[in-house]
Design a protein around this motif. Structure first.
Motif, PDB file in Angstrom:
ATOM      1  N   MET A  16       0.835  -1.202   0.000  1.00  0.00           N
ATOM      2  CA  MET A  16       0.000   0.000   0.000  1.00  0.00           C
ATOM      3  C   MET A  16       0.870   1.253   0.000  1.00  0.00           C
ATOM      4  O   MET A  16       0.544   2.240  -0.662  1.00  0.00           O
ATOM      5  N   ALA A  17       1.993   1.216   0.706  1.00  0.00           N
ATOM      6  CA  ALA A  17       2.917   2.354   0.713  1.00  0.00           C
ATOM      7  C   ALA A  17       3.405   2.634  -0.704  1.00  0.00           C
ATOM      8  O   ALA A  17       3.416   3.782  -1.165  1.00  0.00           O
ATOM      9  N   GLU A  18       3.806   1.586  -1.418  1.00  0.00           N
ATOM     10  CA  GLU A  18       4.275   1.749  -2.800  1.00  0.00           C
ATOM     11  C   GLU A  18       3.152   2.262  -3.696  1.00  0.00           C
ATOM     12  O   GLU A  18       3.379   3.128  -4.552  1.00  0.00           O
ATOM     13  N   GLU A  19       1.956   1.750  -3.507  1.00  0.00           N
ATOM     14  CA  GLU A  19       0.802   2.179  -4.302  1.00  0.00           C
ATOM     15  C   GLU A  19       0.512   3.662  -4.076  1.00  0.00           C
ATOM     16  O   GLU A  19       0.292   4.412  -5.030  1.00  0.00           O
ATOM     17  N   HIS A  20       0.531   4.090  -2.814  1.00  0.00           N
ATOM     18  CA  HIS A  20       0.249   5.492  -2.514  1.00  0.00           C
ATOM     19  C   HIS A  20       1.307   6.406  -3.129  1.00  0.00           C
ATOM     20  O   HIS A  20       0.970   7.441  -3.718  1.00  0.00           O
ATOM     21  N   ILE A  21       2.566   6.042  -3.013  1.00  0.00           N
ATOM     22  CA  ILE A  21       3.633   6.858  -3.604  1.00  0.00           C
ATOM     23  C   ILE A  21       3.456   6.923  -5.115  1.00  0.00           C
ATOM     24  O   ILE A  21       3.536   8.001  -5.719  1.00  0.00           O
ATOM     25  N   SER A  22       3.198   5.786  -5.741  1.00  0.00           N
ATOM     26  CA  SER A  22       3.017   5.758  -7.199  1.00  0.00           C
ATOM     27  C   SER A  22       1.861   6.654  -7.634  1.00  0.00           C
ATOM     28  O   SER A  22       1.975   7.413  -8.611  1.00  0.00           O
ATOM     29  N   GLU A  23       0.746   6.585  -6.916  1.00  0.00           N
ATOM     30  CA  GLU A  23      -0.407   7.408  -7.269  1.00  0.00           C
ATOM     31  C   GLU A  23      -0.114   8.899  -7.090  1.00  0.00           C
ATOM     32  O   GLU A  23      -0.505   9.719  -7.928  1.00  0.00           O
ATOM     33  N   MET A  24       0.591   9.263  -6.021  1.00  0.00           N
ATOM     34  CA  MET A  24       0.922  10.670  -5.814  1.00  0.00           C
ATOM     35  C   MET A  24       1.894  11.175  -6.878  1.00  0.00           C
ATOM     36  O   MET A  24       1.801  12.325  -7.324  1.00  0.00           O
ATOM     37  N   LEU A  25       2.816  10.301  -7.329  1.00  0.00           N
ATOM     38  CA  LEU A  25       3.706  10.667  -8.433  1.00  0.00           C
ATOM     39  C   LEU A  25       2.897  10.900  -9.701  1.00  0.00           C
ATOM     40  O   LEU A  25       3.118  11.874 -10.427  1.00  0.00           O
ATOM     41  N   GLU A  26       1.962   9.992  -9.997  1.00  0.00           N
ATOM     42  CA  GLU A  26       1.137  10.132 -11.187  1.00  0.00           C
ATOM     43  C   GLU A  26       0.274  11.389 -11.138  1.00  0.00           C
ATOM     44  O   GLU A  26       0.032  12.020 -12.165  1.00  0.00           O
ATOM     45  N   LEU A  27      -0.187  11.772  -9.950  1.00  0.00           N
ATOM     46  CA  LEU A  27      -0.960  12.998  -9.784  1.00  0.00           C
ATOM     47  C   LEU A  27      -0.083  14.252  -9.875  1.00  0.00           C
ATOM     48  O   LEU A  27      -0.598  15.365  -9.983  1.00  0.00           O
ATOM     49  N   GLY A  28       1.236  14.059  -9.779  1.00  0.00           N
ATOM     50  CA  GLY A  28       2.162  15.181  -9.857  1.00  0.00           C
ATOM     51  C   GLY A  28       2.246  16.004  -8.593  1.00  0.00           C
ATOM     52  O   GLY A  28       2.689  17.157  -8.626  1.00  0.00           O
ATOM     53  N   ILE A  29       1.867  15.409  -7.456  1.00  0.00           N
ATOM     54  CA  ILE A  29       1.878  16.192  -6.213  1.00  0.00           C
ATOM     55  C   ILE A  29       3.125  15.961  -5.368  1.00  0.00           C
ATOM     56  O   ILE A  29       3.345  16.673  -4.390  1.00  0.00           O
TER      57      ILE A  29
END
Length: 108
Positions: A16-29
């Motif tokens: 879940m930690a990796e998923e959250h980081i990946s999603e925040m990277l994709e969002l550009g935040i």
């Protein structure tokens, strides 16, 4: 004053930690995220010293994105009140600052 921030949070599940980081990277935040796996948290709970294992997450970001990062964590985190610690930062050496600035330009 720098416009760069570090945001710390924790989460029990590594995937879940990796998923959250990946999603925040994709969002550009965020610019990047680091997972410190299996750290031990020692705290008092109901009068007893308690030791838990969790993953500490360090996020590097532009200060202007803090509200979006906090909102993301609060909506997606499994804890009722997740740890969110924001630190104003300077990303250090001129070479690293240039590297980060170029990375932000490419992702903007």
């Amino acid at each position: 004053m720098s416009d760069e921030i570090l945001v710390f949070t924790t989460i029990g599940d590594r995937d879940m930690a990796e998923e959250h980081i990946s999603e925040m990277l994709e969002l550009g935040i965020i610019i990047s995220g680091t997972i410190f796996p299996e750290v031990e948290l020692v705290y008092m709970w109901e009068g007893k010293i308690t030791v838990d294992t969790e993953n500490k997450i360090l996020l590097k970001a532009k200060g202007e994105n803090y509200d979006r990062i906090e909102e993301y964590i609060m909506k997606r985190h499994p804890y009722i009140a997740p740890e969110i610690i924001k630190l104003d930062a300077s990303f250090g050496s001129p070479a690293y600052k240039t590297f980060v600035a170029e990375k932000i330009k490419k992702n903007s």
